[in-house]
Design a protein around this motif. Structure first.
Motif, PDB file in Angstrom:
ATOM      1  N   MET A  30       0.803  -1.134  -0.071  1.00  0.00           N
ATOM      2  CA  MET A  30       0.099   0.097   0.074  1.00  0.00           C
ATOM      3  C   MET A  30       0.840   1.197   0.045  1.00  0.00           C
ATOM      4  SD  MET A  30      -2.847   1.506   2.933  1.00  0.00           S
ATOM      5  CE  MET A  30      -1.649   1.771   4.118  1.00  0.00           C
ATOM      6  N   VAL A  31       0.684   2.088  -0.916  1.00  0.00           N
ATOM      7  CA  VAL A  31       1.245   3.309  -0.854  1.00  0.00           C
ATOM      8  C   VAL A  31       0.295   4.578  -0.799  1.00  0.00           C
ATOM      9  CG1 VAL A  31       3.274   2.799  -2.259  1.00  0.00           C
ATOM     10  CG2 VAL A  31       1.634   3.476  -3.141  1.00  0.00           C
ATOM     11  N   THR A  32       0.582   5.526   0.031  1.00  0.00           N
ATOM     12  CA  THR A  32      -0.377   6.395   0.104  1.00  0.00           C
ATOM     13  C   THR A  32       0.344   8.011   0.079  1.00  0.00           C
ATOM     14  OG1 THR A  32      -0.266   6.914   2.601  1.00  0.00           O
ATOM     15  CG2 THR A  32      -1.657   5.311   1.674  1.00  0.00           C
ATOM     16  N   PHE A  33      -0.430   9.026  -0.562  1.00  0.00           N
ATOM     17  CA  PHE A  33       0.116  10.395  -0.438  1.00  0.00           C
ATOM     18  C   PHE A  33      -0.852  11.224   0.265  1.00  0.00           C
ATOM     19  CE2 PHE A  33       0.349  14.601  -2.101  1.00  0.00           C
ATOM     20  CZ  PHE A  33       1.652  14.823  -2.309  1.00  0.00           C
ATOM     21  N   ARG A  99       6.695  -2.282  -7.046  1.00  0.00           N
ATOM     22  CA  ARG A  99       7.233  -1.132  -8.208  1.00  0.00           C
ATOM     23  C   ARG A  99       6.114  -0.694  -8.655  1.00  0.00           C
ATOM     24  NH1 ARG A  99      13.287  -2.145  -9.398  1.00  0.00           N
ATOM     25  NH2 ARG A  99      13.550  -4.204  -8.147  1.00  0.00           N
ATOM     26  N   LEU A 102       4.609   2.022  -6.538  1.00  0.00           N
ATOM     27  CA  LEU A 102       5.600   3.319  -6.339  1.00  0.00           C
ATOM     28  C   LEU A 102       5.689   4.075  -7.767  1.00  0.00           C
ATOM     29  CD1 LEU A 102       8.451   1.634  -4.460  1.00  0.00           C
ATOM     30  CD2 LEU A 102       7.082   3.281  -3.517  1.00  0.00           C
ATOM     31  N   LYS A 103       5.730   3.516  -8.733  1.00  0.00           N
ATOM     32  CA  LYS A 103       5.651   4.435 -10.240  1.00  0.00           C
ATOM     33  C   LYS A 103       4.429   4.967 -10.084  1.00  0.00           C
ATOM     34  CE  LYS A 103       9.638   3.042 -11.996  1.00  0.00           C
ATOM     35  NZ  LYS A 103      10.633   3.644 -11.680  1.00  0.00           N
ATOM     36  N   LEU A 105       2.000   5.921  -8.118  1.00  0.00           N
ATOM     37  CA  LEU A 105       1.712   6.838  -7.164  1.00  0.00           C
ATOM     38  C   LEU A 105       2.120   8.171  -7.703  1.00  0.00           C
ATOM     39  CD1 LEU A 105       0.578   7.554  -4.419  1.00  0.00           C
ATOM     40  CD2 LEU A 105       2.729   7.375  -3.618  1.00  0.00           C
ATOM     41  N   GLU A 106       3.363   8.204  -8.341  1.00  0.00           N
ATOM     42  CA  GLU A 106       4.202   9.253  -8.800  1.00  0.00           C
ATOM     43  C   GLU A 106       3.319   9.787  -9.904  1.00  0.00           C
ATOM     44  OE1 GLU A 106       8.205   9.127  -9.342  1.00  0.00           O
ATOM     45  OE2 GLU A 106       8.495  11.137  -9.820  1.00  0.00           O
ATOM     46  N   VAL A 109      -0.139  11.137  -9.249  1.00  0.00           N
ATOM     47  CA  VAL A 109      -0.154  12.448  -8.233  1.00  0.00           C
ATOM     48  C   VAL A 109       0.030  13.747  -9.245  1.00  0.00           C
ATOM     49  CG1 VAL A 109       0.893  13.995  -6.423  1.00  0.00           C
ATOM     50  CG2 VAL A 109       0.223  11.562  -5.893  1.00  0.00           C
ATOM     51  N   GLU A 110       0.994  13.347 -10.156  1.00  0.00           N
ATOM     52  CA  GLU A 110       1.614  14.431 -11.144  1.00  0.00           C
ATOM     53  C   GLU A 110       0.375  14.830 -12.071  1.00  0.00           C
ATOM     54  OE1 GLU A 110       4.118  16.358 -10.819  1.00  0.00           O
ATOM     55  OE2 GLU A 110       4.902  15.256  -8.983  1.00  0.00           O
TER      56      GLU A 110
ATOM     57  N   MET C  30       3.120  14.010   2.770  1.00  0.00           N
ATOM     58  CA  MET C  30       3.438  12.910   3.370  1.00  0.00           C
ATOM     59  C   MET C  30       3.154  11.749   2.505  1.00  0.00           C
ATOM     60  SD  MET C  30       1.596  10.737   6.981  1.00  0.00           S
ATOM     61  CE  MET C  30       0.184  10.315   6.237  1.00  0.00           C
ATOM     62  N   VAL C  31       4.115  10.921   2.217  1.00  0.00           N
ATOM     63  CA  VAL C  31       3.954   9.807   1.434  1.00  0.00           C
ATOM     64  C   VAL C  31       4.187   8.298   2.515  1.00  0.00           C
ATOM     65  CG1 VAL C  31       4.247  10.519  -0.668  1.00  0.00           C
ATOM     66  CG2 VAL C  31       6.220   9.639   0.676  1.00  0.00           C
ATOM     67  N   THR C  32       3.431   7.475   2.383  1.00  0.00           N
ATOM     68  CA  THR C  32       3.807   6.174   3.117  1.00  0.00           C
ATOM     69  C   THR C  32       3.817   4.820   2.349  1.00  0.00           C
ATOM     70  OG1 THR C  32       1.583   5.462   3.515  1.00  0.00           O
ATOM     71  CG2 THR C  32       2.710   7.166   4.920  1.00  0.00           C
ATOM     72  N   VAL C  34       3.499   0.708   2.941  1.00  0.00           N
ATOM     73  CA  VAL C  34       3.136  -0.280   3.956  1.00  0.00           C
ATOM     74  C   VAL C  34       3.195  -1.714   3.310  1.00  0.00           C
ATOM     75  CG1 VAL C  34       1.336  -1.348   5.326  1.00  0.00           C
ATOM     76  CG2 VAL C  34       1.715   1.118   5.246  1.00  0.00           C
ATOM     77  N   LEU C 102       7.928  11.969  -3.200  1.00  0.00           N
ATOM     78  CA  LEU C 102       7.917  10.683  -4.257  1.00  0.00           C
ATOM     79  C   LEU C 102       8.864   9.936  -4.678  1.00  0.00           C
ATOM     80  CD1 LEU C 102       4.880  12.515  -6.016  1.00  0.00           C
ATOM     81  CD2 LEU C 102       4.543  10.622  -4.715  1.00  0.00           C
TER      82      LEU C 102
END
Lengths: 148, 73, 148, 73
Positions: A30-33, A99, A102-103, A105-106, A109-110, C30-32, C34, C102
């Motif tokens: 899980m990734v969060t922003f 991966r 992470l990829k 998420l960026e 958000v952009e 904030m980025v996380t 898990v 990020l």
């Protein structure tokens, strides 16, 4: 569906809700922003307008893009005033593979910054001032300035 | 008649205009000083779908939205 | 300091603690990340050994690297058994700028996988089996195999 | 005497050996079948600092750690 909060997001309960709904569905990552309003330029708050029908379409397109990678997307945003040091934006991606999470998420958000139909205002002495300099024309802008 | 709505900071109430293409609508809006300055950097949606061609036909009852520069988050 | 949990991480209270401690310190993002144990290959749990002194050094180096960018790093990891669908790793980056957060999240998580002194075992029918194929030699490995 | 500890899955109790450089220690460990197979892919720390040269001098009381391949998270 995008969760819309009137005013600040309750970040604790939102993240807890997202994690709680998904942690036992075999996503490994899980990734969060979370975006929080910074105290700068003497503002008291930021304020937001949202055009929901297009935000929803934009979001559902991203959701489908992530589903193709086996990943799940969730998002929340505030409408109206969000005081300094409280949060106006949150998103989470759940994925079997770290991966991808992470990829994406960026990238998400952009694209959110560039194309989500949301307008930002500084609130100074109770007045809303459009954040023109920090705003970005959406893809395809200027169509009606063309022609004869 | 076509309904035109001005989103976010444009801060203008919706108007009804007579236009059968986006190109016609563009000519009408360029004459409105309050709106003209936003045209250069606004995106356009017809019935909540973003559009990219001035040739697009408009039908009576269509809803056109002007979306000025955005900044979420 | 890395927070070490005996067994699974209580993700809700951890994220709430991190957000609560930092949201009013003027970080805009904030980025996380898990990490949750996936059910696969018939495992009941994963299990972890940690070499704390070197984990702490590795982590403090990353913390300093992020401080140079004005950002803050926090991390938690489990020791011992972590059942399927519970979480063994969490980290958070707080930054004034979203791009720093990020980019650094991805770089940190990848280096964590490659160089944090933590060993992983599958737990199958109560037995711990070293996850040799998924493990990576740390930077500089093989030194003692050299020589005459 | 130098203390050598074997971390994670190597699963061997610490030993005390007589070695004045890492190169000497390497020769001793290569003769221990249980340990030898781990040397190729293990990193080495002396007193909790990762090291990169076999020429490194060892002093009595130093602690050498062998770190086999890792996988956190």
């Amino acid at each position: 569906m995008v969760l819309i909060y009137k005013g600040p997001i309750d970040v604790d309960s939102l993240l807890s809700r997202w994690y709680g709904a998904e942690h036992n569905r075999n996503y490994g990552a899980m990734v969060t922003f979370v975006g929080t309003v910074r105290e700068e330029n003497g503002i008291e708050a930021l304020s937001f307008d949202i055009y929901r029908p297009l935000l929803e379409k934009w979001f559902e397109e991203w959701k489908r893009k992530l589903e193709k990678e086996g990943a799940l997307l969730a998002m929340a945003h505030s409408e109206g005033d969000v005081p300094v040091h409280t949060s106006s934006f949150a998103c989470a991606i759940f994925s079997p593979k770290r991966r991808v999470a992470l990829k994406m998420l960026e990238a998400f958000v952009e694209d959110f910054k560039a194309n989500a139909p949301i307008w930002k205002y500084d609130v100074v002495e109770g007045k809303r001032i459009y954040a023109a300099e920090r705003s970005t024309p959406m893809a395809g802008s200027g169509l009606l300035a063309k022609g004869k | 008649m076509v309904k035109v709505e001005f989103l976010g900071p444009i801060g203008k109430s919706p108007i009804e205009v007579d236009a059968s293409t986006l190109a016609e609508l563009a000519e009408i809006l360029k004459k409105d000083a309050e709106v003209a300055k936003w045209l250069e950097n606004s995106a356009v949606a017809v019935n909540d779908t973003l559009v990219e061609s001035l040739e697009m036909k408009l039908n009576s009852g269509d809803r056109v939205s002007l979306l000025p520069p955005v900044c979420g988050g």
